[in-house]
Design an enzyme around this catalytic site. Structure first.
Site, mmCIF file in Angstrom:
data_model
loop_
_atom_site.group_PDB
_atom_site.id
_atom_site.type_symbol
_atom_site.label_atom_id
_atom_site.label_comp_id
_atom_site.label_asym_id
_atom_site.label_seq_id
_atom_site.Cartn_x
_atom_site.Cartn_y
_atom_site.Cartn_z
ATOM 1 N N ASP A 18 7.561 -12.499 -0.235
ATOM 2 C CA ASP A 18 7.274 -13.466 1.228
ATOM 3 C C ASP A 18 6.344 -14.377 1.387
ATOM 4 O OD1 ASP A 18 4.417 -11.764 3.022
ATOM 5 O OD2 ASP A 18 5.819 -11.211 0.814
ATOM 6 N N PHE A 38 12.040 -11.260 -5.856
ATOM 7 C CA PHE A 38 11.767 -11.995 -4.180
ATOM 8 C C PHE A 38 9.840 -11.792 -3.660
ATOM 9 C CE2 PHE A 38 15.964 -10.296 -4.795
ATOM 10 C CZ PHE A 38 16.564 -11.483 -4.348
ATOM 11 N N PHE A 72 10.507 -7.957 -7.265
ATOM 12 C CA PHE A 72 10.011 -7.495 -5.632
ATOM 13 C C PHE A 72 8.916 -7.279 -5.369
ATOM 14 C CE2 PHE A 72 14.479 -5.066 -6.460
ATOM 15 C CZ PHE A 72 15.313 -5.657 -5.614
ATOM 16 N N ASP A 73 8.482 -8.245 -4.711
ATOM 17 C CA ASP A 73 7.474 -7.023 -3.545
ATOM 18 C C ASP A 73 7.599 -7.200 -3.295
ATOM 19 O OD1 ASP A 73 4.306 -7.712 -2.967
ATOM 20 O OD2 ASP A 73 4.554 -9.274 -1.004
ATOM 21 N N GLY A 74 5.739 -5.900 -2.489
ATOM 22 C CA GLY A 74 5.899 -4.658 -1.622
ATOM 23 C C GLY A 74 6.502 -4.787 -0.476
#
Length: 302
Positions: free
Chosen positions: A274, A272, A161-163
């Site tokens: 954004d 994932f 995951f991105d943060g």
């Protein structure tokens, strides 16, 4: 006794995210919906090849056993019901246990996420993903051009995951974009002890944590935080996870370095992020999905 999905990790997934229907989709995109339906019918007994999210789904379903069904996968698709028959047959041939599917023949299906109590929605349709995120569901647009998942960790579900704007809110990203970039480290340092609000994928991380805690001798989950943050902005991210009482197995604070090569070493079943530039680069190395959330995507909207 009535059937309920309340206690399950429910993944709603589109047909093209689960299976490789790219050849068939080109017929549809050319404007020949009837030809697409006919092609799917002709290939009814020809199992489709695995799609980009296939490995993630296959491994999550491995948490189910004869005594406990903790994961449910539902096909949620703009496909027509005839094409849906091929989806179910392809799943059966691949050993993917599917019981439920919703096929809307061209209409947006994300409204059905609520009665499904979905934990995650994966689709190749950007509009459906945006609608799902706006409705409060973790959702990502699957990049069909992504590299397929590796096979080195058959007993681990690996998710990266991105943060900011994914696990966490986009508060820091807003500071970065609306103020001078140099102000971000100072902002995050002064707020290091203040947990970040949850982002759109916090519910998924929480559900994965519960699934891991439930235990399964054959499968485990390994998660990674892969972020462009650097020290001293790393501390707030770590303290936020501590406040949530959720552990990640690996954390990479890359300070703006390209994420793709690091992800290739981690070998996730899915990643994932954004920001499109990060997702596009990551897709050269691992299965990737775009989370159209936060200010970075608001600025891209027409």
């Amino acid at each position: 006794m009535s059937i309920s999905l309340d206690d399950k990790l429910v993944v709603a997934i589109s047909s093209r995210a689960l299976f490789d229907f790219e050849e068939e989709n080109r017929v549809f995109e050319a404007g020949d919906a009837a030809g697409y339906m006919q092609l799917q019918l002709q290939r009814l007994d020809q199992p489709a090849k695995p799609g980009i999210a296939f490995s993630l789904i296959q491994k999550l379903l491995a948490f189910n056993d004869t005594t406990s069904q903790r994961v449910e996968v539902v096909v949620l698709s703009r496909n027509d019901p005839v094409s849906g028959m091929r989806v179910f047959r392809s799943a059966q041939a691949a050993g993917i246990h599917l019981q439920r599917g919703v096929f809307t023949q061209g209409r947006s299906p994300f409204g059905y996420l609520r009665p499904l109590k979905a934990t995650l929605f994966l689709s190749t349709n950007a509009d459906d993903v945006r609608g799902a995120l706006a409705a409060g569901f973790p959702a990502a647009r699957v990049l069909t051009e992504s590299v397929r998942a590796g096979t080195n960790y058959p007993a681990e579900v690996r998710i990266a995951f991105d943060g900011d704007a994914v696990l966490f809110s986009d508060e820091a990203e807003q500071v970065f974009r609306r103020a001078r970039p140099r102000s971000l480290p100072e902002h995050e340092l002064t707020k290091a002890a203040q947990p970040l609000p949850g982002g759109p994928f916090k519910p998924l991380l929480t559900a994965l944590h519960r699934l891991q805690q439930a235990g399964n001798p054959q499968m485990r989950i390994r998660t990674a935080l892969v972020t462009a943050r650097s020290a001293p902005a790393h501390e707030r991210a770590i303290r936020t996870l501590m406040d949530w009482k959720i552990d990640v197995d690996e954390a990479m604070f890359l300070g703006g370095l390209p994420k793709g090569e690091f992800l290739r070493e981690f070998e996730p079943d899915f990643f994932f992020d954004d920001q499109t530039r990060h997702v596009d680069h990551a897709a050269l190395h691992v299965p990737s999905g775009h989370v159209a959330a936060g200010i970075a995507n608001a600025l891209l909207s027409p």
